[in-house]
Design a protein around this motif. Sequence first.
Motif, PDB file in Angstrom:
ATOM      1  N   SER A  41       0.938  -1.222   0.340  1.00  0.00           N
ATOM      2  CA  SER A  41       0.288   0.209  -0.183  1.00  0.00           C
ATOM      3  C   SER A  41       0.800   0.859  -0.134  1.00  0.00           C
ATOM      4  CB  SER A  41      -1.255   0.224   1.250  1.00  0.00           C
ATOM      5  OG  SER A  41      -1.638   1.626   1.380  1.00  0.00           O
ATOM      6  N   ASP A  42       0.358   2.267  -0.588  1.00  0.00           N
ATOM      7  CA  ASP A  42       1.131   3.438  -0.261  1.00  0.00           C
ATOM      8  C   ASP A  42       0.810   4.123   1.417  1.00  0.00           C
ATOM      9  OD1 ASP A  42      -1.090   3.967  -0.448  1.00  0.00           O
ATOM     10  OD2 ASP A  42      -1.681   6.406  -2.058  1.00  0.00           O
ATOM     11  N   VAL A  43       0.753   4.675   1.563  1.00  0.00           N
ATOM     12  CA  VAL A  43       1.374   5.311   3.625  1.00  0.00           C
ATOM     13  C   VAL A  43       0.311   6.112   3.408  1.00  0.00           C
ATOM     14  CG1 VAL A  43       2.220   6.909   5.247  1.00  0.00           C
ATOM     15  CG2 VAL A  43       3.902   6.297   3.509  1.00  0.00           C
ATOM     16  N   LYS A  44      -1.119   6.768   2.226  1.00  0.00           N
ATOM     17  CA  LYS A  44      -1.832   7.091   2.976  1.00  0.00           C
ATOM     18  C   LYS A  44      -2.945   5.808   2.789  1.00  0.00           C
ATOM     19  CE  LYS A  44      -0.330  11.917   1.934  1.00  0.00           C
ATOM     20  NZ  LYS A  44      -1.126  12.849   0.962  1.00  0.00           N
ATOM     21  N   GLY A  45      -2.747   5.096   3.086  1.00  0.00           N
ATOM     22  CA  GLY A  45      -3.795   3.781   2.154  1.00  0.00           C
ATOM     23  C   GLY A  45      -5.102   4.043   0.783  1.00  0.00           C
ATOM     24  N   SER A  46      -4.118   4.910  -0.080  1.00  0.00           N
ATOM     25  CA  SER A  46      -5.462   5.302  -0.991  1.00  0.00           C
ATOM     26  C   SER A  46      -5.192   3.854  -1.894  1.00  0.00           C
ATOM     27  CB  SER A  46      -5.762   6.866  -1.622  1.00  0.00           C
ATOM     28  OG  SER A  46      -3.991   7.089  -1.601  1.00  0.00           O
ATOM     29  N   ILE A  47      -4.383   4.433  -2.504  1.00  0.00           N
ATOM     30  CA  ILE A  47      -3.960   2.737  -3.174  1.00  0.00           C
ATOM     31  C   ILE A  47      -2.979   1.855  -2.576  1.00  0.00           C
ATOM     32  CG2 ILE A  47      -2.369   2.113  -5.638  1.00  0.00           C
ATOM     33  CD1 ILE A  47      -1.756   5.378  -5.618  1.00  0.00           C
ATOM     34  N   ILE A  48      -4.282   0.473  -2.456  1.00  0.00           N
ATOM     35  CA  ILE A  48      -3.780  -0.633  -1.994  1.00  0.00           C
ATOM     36  C   ILE A  48      -3.401  -1.919  -3.561  1.00  0.00           C
ATOM     37  CG2 ILE A  48      -4.686  -2.398  -0.537  1.00  0.00           C
ATOM     38  CD1 ILE A  48      -5.724  -0.447   0.970  1.00  0.00           C
ATOM     39  N   PHE A  49      -2.728  -2.429  -3.723  1.00  0.00           N
ATOM     40  CA  PHE A  49      -2.390  -3.767  -3.957  1.00  0.00           C
ATOM     41  C   PHE A  49      -2.459  -5.266  -3.083  1.00  0.00           C
ATOM     42  CE2 PHE A  49      -0.478  -0.447  -6.746  1.00  0.00           C
ATOM     43  CZ  PHE A  49      -0.939  -0.025  -7.715  1.00  0.00           C
ATOM     44  N   LYS A  50      -3.568  -6.042  -3.644  1.00  0.00           N
ATOM     45  CA  LYS A  50      -3.673  -7.116  -2.236  1.00  0.00           C
ATOM     46  C   LYS A  50      -3.988  -7.910  -3.606  1.00  0.00           C
ATOM     47  CE  LYS A  50      -6.213  -8.414   2.031  1.00  0.00           C
ATOM     48  NZ  LYS A  50      -7.096  -7.507   2.489  1.00  0.00           N
ATOM     49  N   SER A  51      -3.623  -9.170  -3.259  1.00  0.00           N
ATOM     50  CA  SER A  51      -3.438 -10.524  -3.676  1.00  0.00           C
ATOM     51  C   SER A  51      -3.720 -11.737  -3.492  1.00  0.00           C
ATOM     52  CB  SER A  51      -2.540 -10.275  -5.194  1.00  0.00           C
ATOM     53  OG  SER A  51      -2.955 -11.479  -6.135  1.00  0.00           O
ATOM     54  N   ALA A  52      -3.885 -12.707  -3.863  1.00  0.00           N
ATOM     55  CA  ALA A  52      -3.349 -14.072  -3.123  1.00  0.00           C
ATOM     56  C   ALA A  52      -2.959 -15.288  -3.805  1.00  0.00           C
ATOM     57  CB  ALA A  52      -4.719 -14.710  -2.453  1.00  0.00           C
TER      58      ALA A  52
ATOM     59  N   LYS B  58       5.379  -1.934  -7.353  1.00  0.00           N
ATOM     60  CA  LYS B  58       6.603  -0.988  -7.496  1.00  0.00           C
ATOM     61  C   LYS B  58       6.708  -0.026  -7.484  1.00  0.00           C
ATOM     62  CE  LYS B  58      10.858  -2.237 -10.793  1.00  0.00           C
ATOM     63  NZ  LYS B  58      11.671  -0.440  -9.843  1.00  0.00           N
ATOM     64  N   LYS B  59       6.289   1.164  -8.458  1.00  0.00           N
ATOM     65  CA  LYS B  59       5.621   2.393  -8.301  1.00  0.00           C
ATOM     66  C   LYS B  59       5.988   3.195  -6.459  1.00  0.00           C
ATOM     67  CE  LYS B  59       3.847   6.347 -11.070  1.00  0.00           C
ATOM     68  NZ  LYS B  59       3.505   6.794  -9.443  1.00  0.00           N
ATOM     69  N   ILE B  60       4.631   2.444  -5.868  1.00  0.00           N
ATOM     70  CA  ILE B  60       4.984   2.691  -4.420  1.00  0.00           C
ATOM     71  C   ILE B  60       6.131   2.407  -3.913  1.00  0.00           C
ATOM     72  CG2 ILE B  60       3.265   2.170  -2.131  1.00  0.00           C
ATOM     73  CD1 ILE B  60       1.146   1.577  -4.087  1.00  0.00           C
ATOM     74  N   LEU B  61       6.659   1.286  -4.704  1.00  0.00           N
ATOM     75  CA  LEU B  61       7.640   0.709  -3.163  1.00  0.00           C
ATOM     76  C   LEU B  61       9.392   1.474  -3.545  1.00  0.00           C
ATOM     77  CD1 LEU B  61       7.470  -2.896  -3.086  1.00  0.00           C
ATOM     78  CD2 LEU B  61       6.701  -1.374  -1.722  1.00  0.00           C
ATOM     79  N   ASP B  62       9.465   2.154  -4.439  1.00  0.00           N
ATOM     80  CA  ASP B  62      10.192   3.210  -5.089  1.00  0.00           C
ATOM     81  C   ASP B  62      10.133   3.996  -4.717  1.00  0.00           C
ATOM     82  OD1 ASP B  62      11.388   0.841  -6.821  1.00  0.00           O
ATOM     83  OD2 ASP B  62      10.331   1.519  -8.944  1.00  0.00           O
ATOM     84  N   GLU B  63       9.182   4.974  -4.558  1.00  0.00           N
ATOM     85  CA  GLU B  63       8.491   5.875  -3.954  1.00  0.00           C
ATOM     86  C   GLU B  63       8.830   6.511  -2.686  1.00  0.00           C
ATOM     87  OE1 GLU B  63       5.155   7.380  -5.235  1.00  0.00           O
ATOM     88  OE2 GLU B  63       5.227   7.581  -7.454  1.00  0.00           O
TER      89      GLU B  63
END
Length: 309
Positions: free
Chosen positions: A263-274, A299-304
């Motif tokens: 997730s991004d820090v604000k919780g506005s973008i979350i990628f989730k999978s199983a 990847k974009k979130i983590l890079d930032e």
Amino acid sequence: MTSNLIIGTRGSQLALWQANWVKSEIERKFPGSTVSLNIIKTKGDKILDVPLAKVGGKGLFVKEIEDALLEKRVDIAVHSMKDMPAEIPEGLCIAAIPERENPLDVLISKNGFKLDELPKGAKIGTSSLRRMSQISARRPDLEIVSLRGNLDTRIKKLEAGEFDAIVLAAAGVHRLGLSSKITQYIDPEIMLPASGQGALCIETRENDPKTSDIIKSLNHATTATAVIAERAFLHRLEGGCQVPIAAHAKVNGDMVEMEGLVSDVKGSIIFKSALSGKISEAAQIGKKLAEALLEKGAKKILDEIYSEK
């Protein structure tokens, strides 16, 4: 087999509970052995006035203990698994992962309100970006305030009225006998736990087979399989405890079922999978799940996040 062993541990009430549990298990399984504790202050223990994410670096709660292990000042290191960075220093190994406690997060609130019942603008305390992001996604109207300190210190701050609620790991609350204070076990659909949460990590030197043989008797195969999957996920994402990454694996028969989140820090973008697969492929499942999230856009979130450190 008898030995005189020294355990390296942090000095918090919870860390001492964990180290003393390992000590008693060794002495029970190997009569005649004596085990003592060496309390070591880590960087994370010394810097309490800064949010964890801003302290920087990996292994904030383990590095000094690992140094003592490498320098042979201690024979065993006992950590909370969720504090462990994805990579282990050369010369050390995870010798055992004992049976896991409840891996979920819990809410403790002043007035008995659950997360969805807290009034708008209520002040909720946590030091974890993973928790912050998932709370924000669920309840963007709450005020999330950084809360550092040992588990008992955090509960005292809640009871003193500094917060309306706090979020903690269920495992620590259980281990310190404070389960009666829990208001809510937070469903993993709302808040996915940290990699390794609820599990202990017992670390030894690779070139110390005598100690490793003793410690191996404390390993719990089912827990170890789940944690291997979670740590492979963390390793592929190059994550530490300061990044909003979550992973939870369960073993059912000969299968591992795993969920992961970035997730991004604000919780506005979350990628989730199983993902699920055979227990013999636990590490590959964790790695593949991480790669699936990276491809989705994590990847974009983590890079930032990493570029800001």
